[in-house]
Design a protein around this motif. Structure first.
Motif, PDB file in Angstrom:
ATOM      1  N   ARG A 202      54.439 -50.970  35.576  1.00  0.00           N
ATOM      2  CA  ARG A 202      55.845 -51.359  35.641  1.00  0.00           C
ATOM      3  C   ARG A 202      56.315 -52.008  34.340  1.00  0.00           C
ATOM      4  O   ARG A 202      57.300 -51.592  33.759  1.00  0.00           O
ATOM      5  N   ARG A 203      55.614 -53.029  33.913  1.00  0.00           N
ATOM      6  CA  ARG A 203      56.001 -53.710  32.676  1.00  0.00           C
ATOM      7  C   ARG A 203      55.101 -53.322  31.508  1.00  0.00           C
ATOM      8  O   ARG A 203      55.477 -53.463  30.354  1.00  0.00           O
TER       9      ARG A 203
ATOM     10  N   PRO B 114      61.431 -59.228  31.679  1.00  0.00           N
ATOM     11  CA  PRO B 114      62.349 -58.087  31.632  1.00  0.00           C
ATOM     12  C   PRO B 114      63.761 -58.543  31.282  1.00  0.00           C
ATOM     13  O   PRO B 114      64.138 -59.693  31.516  1.00  0.00           O
TER      14      PRO B 114
ATOM     15  N   ALA C  29      57.901 -48.318  30.834  1.00  0.00           N
ATOM     16  CA  ALA C  29      57.511 -49.723  30.689  1.00  0.00           C
ATOM     17  C   ALA C  29      57.949 -50.265  29.334  1.00  0.00           C
ATOM     18  O   ALA C  29      57.943 -49.538  28.334  1.00  0.00           O
ATOM     19  N   ARG C  30      58.301 -51.545  29.308  1.00  0.00           N
ATOM     20  CA  ARG C  30      58.787 -52.138  28.063  1.00  0.00           C
ATOM     21  C   ARG C  30      57.676 -52.250  27.027  1.00  0.00           C
ATOM     22  O   ARG C  30      57.940 -52.325  25.829  1.00  0.00           O
TER      23      ARG C  30
END
Length: 332
Positions: free
Chosen positions: A110-111, A86, A191-192
């Motif tokens: 989350r990611r 992140p 999320a990325r």
């Protein structure tokens, strides 16, 4: 869709996901092996949409499941899939090597967000859509109860899920509504990296466009989007690049504007996918894909390819964006 090849080059050093030699094998009873994915290599930059296309059963969804650690126990994986750290932190995560605790607590949702191919399997049957959205907001953001309600409604609106259906249970939803509910859940965490596995299943054309446009906006905010789809029109609408998969292998990667317009794809299979569309030649690819448990030594597409020669009995290397002994010349 981007108009310049320079976009990918400018962001090459800002990869959200770097996949190298990703291979998935399923061990079956009797000693048989299914080669679901073989030596997949690609990078996905921040702000980029990569569309992964191909016929059913070619390994697209297996690749996505491997990235999230959602394969069954009889699966064996190798290679690497580095997820960038992140912003403001250090330490990339190898998704293929990470343990279940790491994936469950720090990666999934989350990611890495997932729009699943089968939304019914990802929705809790005894809870309303609203409660599932609010619980996801709470888990990912820790906001107050009032803020959770608004965030849930905002996520539903982004996915074109009607507010009047938020208090319904999954079994009360049509397939298209369930798909939109799953899309809303995936968008909550921002999320990325977002993996969208057939996100337009069961939607009419207007909703397809609206859904993929929202996914495109997710990428435009500096995130990576891996779009797995049969819908080439959706891919053409939002993708920066296109990766074509056949019999478990990526056989071509090309900028989207070159893939869908002149000069067109170079691999005969990729060309066949486009020529099979109703608004193009409307000519189906002859034959059937090979069984993944009995792949030939050479080019797997050779039995269906009009350009095949004896050379195709050997496996072609992936060179200049295409794995083919006889790549097609660009068309005007």
């Amino acid at each position: 869709m981007r108009a310049l090849d320079a976009v990918a080059a400018e962001r090459a050093g800002d990869a959200v996901l770097s996949v190298r030699d990703l291979t998935v094998r399923f061990r079956l009873r009797g000693g048989r092996t299914v080669a679901a994915v073989t030596d997949a290599d690609f990078d996905l930059a921040a702000g980029e949409c990569l569309a992964l296309v191909g016929e059913s059963g070619c390994g697209k969804s297996v690749l996505a499941s491997a990235l999230l650690g959602l394969l069954p126990a009889n699966a064996e994986t190798s290679g690497t899939a580095l997820l960038a750290a992140p912003e403001g932190s250090t330490g990339a995560v190898d998704l293929l090597a990470a343990d279940e605790k790491t994936l469950a607590r720090t990666v999934r949702g989350r990611r890495v967000g997932l729009v699943p191919q089968s939304p019914a399997a990802h929705l809790t049957p005894v809870r309303t859509v609203r409660s599932q959205l609010e619980e996801t907001v709470r888990a990912l953001t820790g906001t107050s109860r009032r803020e959770r309600g608004k965030a849930a409604e905002d996520a539903a609106a982004r996915a074109a899920f009607p507010a009047g259906h938020l208090d319904r249970y999954p079994h009360e939803l049509s397939g298209g509504l369930a798909q939109r509910a799953a899309t809303a859940l995936a968008l909550i965490g921002d999320a990325r990296l977002l993996l969208a596995d057939e996100p337009t299943t069961g939607l009419d054309r207007d909703l397809v466009d609206r859904t993929v446009d929202e996914l495109r906006r997710h990428a435009d905010d500096g995130r990576g989007l891996l779009l797995i789809t049969h819908d080439l029109a959706a891919a053409e609408r939002i993708a920066d690049r296109v990766a074509v998969m056949y019999a478990g292998r990526i056989v071509e990667i090309a900028p989207a504007h070159r893939f869908f317009g002149p000069p067109g794809p170079r691999h005969p299979y990729a060309r066949g996918l486009l020529d099979a569309l109703p608004d193009r030649a409307f000519t189906p690819i002859p034959g059937m894909p090979p069984e993944l448990s009995a792949l030939p030594e050479g080019c797997a597409f050779a039995p269906r390819c009009p350009a095949a020669t004896e050379l195709c009995a050997t496996r072609p290397a992936f060179t200049a964006g295409v794995a083919c002994h006889h790549p097609e010349r660009p068309r005007a």
